[in-house]
Design a protein around this motif. Structure first.
Motif, mmCIF file in Angstrom:
data_model
loop_
_atom_site.group_PDB
_atom_site.id
_atom_site.type_symbol
_atom_site.label_atom_id
_atom_site.label_comp_id
_atom_site.label_asym_id
_atom_site.label_seq_id
_atom_site.Cartn_x
_atom_site.Cartn_y
_atom_site.Cartn_z
ATOM 1 N N VAL A 78 0.841 -1.207 0.000
ATOM 2 C CA VAL A 78 0.000 0.000 0.000
ATOM 3 C C VAL A 78 0.872 1.252 0.000
ATOM 4 O O VAL A 78 0.609 2.214 -0.733
ATOM 5 C CB VAL A 78 -0.940 -0.005 1.219
ATOM 6 C CG1 VAL A 78 -1.731 1.304 1.296
ATOM 7 C CG2 VAL A 78 -1.898 -1.190 1.150
ATOM 8 N N LEU A 129 -6.153 -0.382 0.693
ATOM 9 C CA LEU A 129 -6.333 -1.365 -0.372
ATOM 10 C C LEU A 129 -7.614 -2.127 -0.060
ATOM 11 O O LEU A 129 -7.698 -2.821 0.956
ATOM 12 C CB LEU A 129 -5.144 -2.312 -0.441
ATOM 13 C CG LEU A 129 -5.208 -3.394 -1.524
ATOM 14 C CD1 LEU A 129 -5.201 -2.756 -2.910
ATOM 15 C CD2 LEU A 129 -4.053 -4.364 -1.383
ATOM 16 N N PHE A 169 -7.543 0.637 -4.856
ATOM 17 C CA PHE A 169 -6.748 1.534 -4.017
ATOM 18 C C PHE A 169 -7.471 2.867 -3.881
ATOM 19 O O PHE A 169 -7.945 3.445 -4.861
ATOM 20 C CB PHE A 169 -5.372 1.751 -4.666
ATOM 21 C CG PHE A 169 -4.463 2.656 -3.876
ATOM 22 C CD1 PHE A 169 -3.583 2.133 -2.943
ATOM 23 C CD2 PHE A 169 -4.484 4.029 -4.072
ATOM 24 C CE1 PHE A 169 -2.740 2.965 -2.223
ATOM 25 C CE2 PHE A 169 -3.651 4.871 -3.350
ATOM 26 C CZ PHE A 169 -2.774 4.335 -2.424
#
Length: 337
Positions: free
Chosen positions: A96, A185, A191
């Motif tokens: 992430v 995420l 995202f």
């Protein structure tokens, strides 16, 4: 930025905190600890971002009493080594963070050491990342796709679950910064970025509540009031034989409880009626299927269970029964009149 937002802190609070930390460090030898043991020890030195939601009573995973017991060392730290949600959250944190850096053309950096507020030493922050060259916190999360529509707003807003909002605000207090980005995420393939801004009103609430919890409960070694039904049952196992007058709020709870009992009885009666139709139709058949052969219900004969005949054993072996019988704990029976 710290000075304008800080309330007046009594010197006694700082002294009490320092005395507690000194005693705690004397009783434990960090040099003999593993990395994980040292991490748990450091969590006892103050309030971290992941503690705040529980202290405010808005956490799904912990209560104020849980946090108190952890800080005082009255419970062993939970073993999360086999928790897959925690495991993959840790694994994907770096993914992430890297994706955030790629999408927003910036560099992010780990902060391995906790940040301790200059004026409020019980305020501690273990940040996931910081954005290099900017005074900005980066918090990395993963989320289930099916929960997003209930807890998350539009990307770019600050509409995130309350526990994450107060966590980020706690980090802004500790750093003295004004911005935090929360990168998440979702479902493993989506995202999103949320932007948290320093909020003076929310900060004032956090400062007051966290300070009260740390000084008046943890340092004073006074458990906070129970908040869940299990905690209440454990806290008050026995009655004192006295009466108490209901407040308006409690009287309303009694009335609602009665209404819910009536609804429960009605629902149970309707369930019974449907069971009569279904079981009456199935007869001796053990499985009910739809027109495609998919199971709808089963009604199978279970193996007979074996039960110990307590009363019979007592009659035949009264001495042995008395020797191995222990008095159970007292319990309280709750009835709505």
């Amino acid at each position: 930025m710290n000075a304008p937002m800080m309330p007046s802190i009594p010197q006694g609070d700082i002294t009490a905190h320092n005395d507690y930390i000194n005693d705690l460090n004397k009783s434990l030898d960090p040099r003999s600890m593993t990395g994980e043991q040292l991490w748990h020890h450091e969590r006892r030195l103050g309030i971290g971002g992941s503690d705040v939601a529980a202290i405010l009573g808005i956490s799904r995973w912990a209560t104020p009493l849980d946090i108190f017991n952890q800080k005082r060392g009255y419970v062993e730290p939970a073993d999360l080594s086999t928790n897959e949600r925690v495991h993959f959250g840790n694994v994907l944190e770096d993914v992430v963070a890297q994706e955030y850096a790629r999408r927003f053309n910036c560099k992010v950096q780990r902060r391995n050491n906790p940040i301790v507020h200059d004026d409020l030493p019980w305020m501690r922050a273990n940040l996931d990342r910081v954005v290099v060259g900017q005074k900005k916190v980066l918090e990395c999360k993963t989320a289930d796709a099916f929960t997003v529509k209930f807890n998350w707003g539009e990307s770019g807003t600050d509409e995130v679950p309350d526990q994450y909002l107060v966590q980020c605000m706690h980090y802004l207090i500790c750093t003295g910064w004004e911005e935090a980005d929360l990168a998440v995420l979702i479902g493993g393939n989506r995202f999103e970025r949320y932007c948290i801004q320093f909020d003076p009103e929310l900060v004032a609430i956090l400062l007051e509540r966290v300070r009260d919890f740390w000084i008046n409960y943890v340092l004073a070694d006074v458990p906070p009031p129970p908040t869940t039904l299990d905690e209440i049952n454990q806290a008050y196992p026995n009655d004192d034989g006295e009466k108490t007058i209901a407040t308006i709020e409690v009287a309303e709870a009694i009335n609602e409880r009665k209404e819910l009992d009536e609804q429960k009885g009605l629902i149970e009666s309707r369930i019974k009626a449907q069971d009569e139709i279904i079981k009456g139709y199935m007869g001796t058949k053990n499985t009910l299927v739809d027109h495609l052969g998919q199971p709808l219900a089963t009604w199978k004969t279970a193996k007979p269970s074996r039960r110990f005949n307590t009363s019979g054993f007592q009659k035949v072996h009264p001495d042995l029964y008395s020797e191995f019988t222990q008095e159970g704990k007292a319990s309280r029976r709750f009835l709505i009149k």
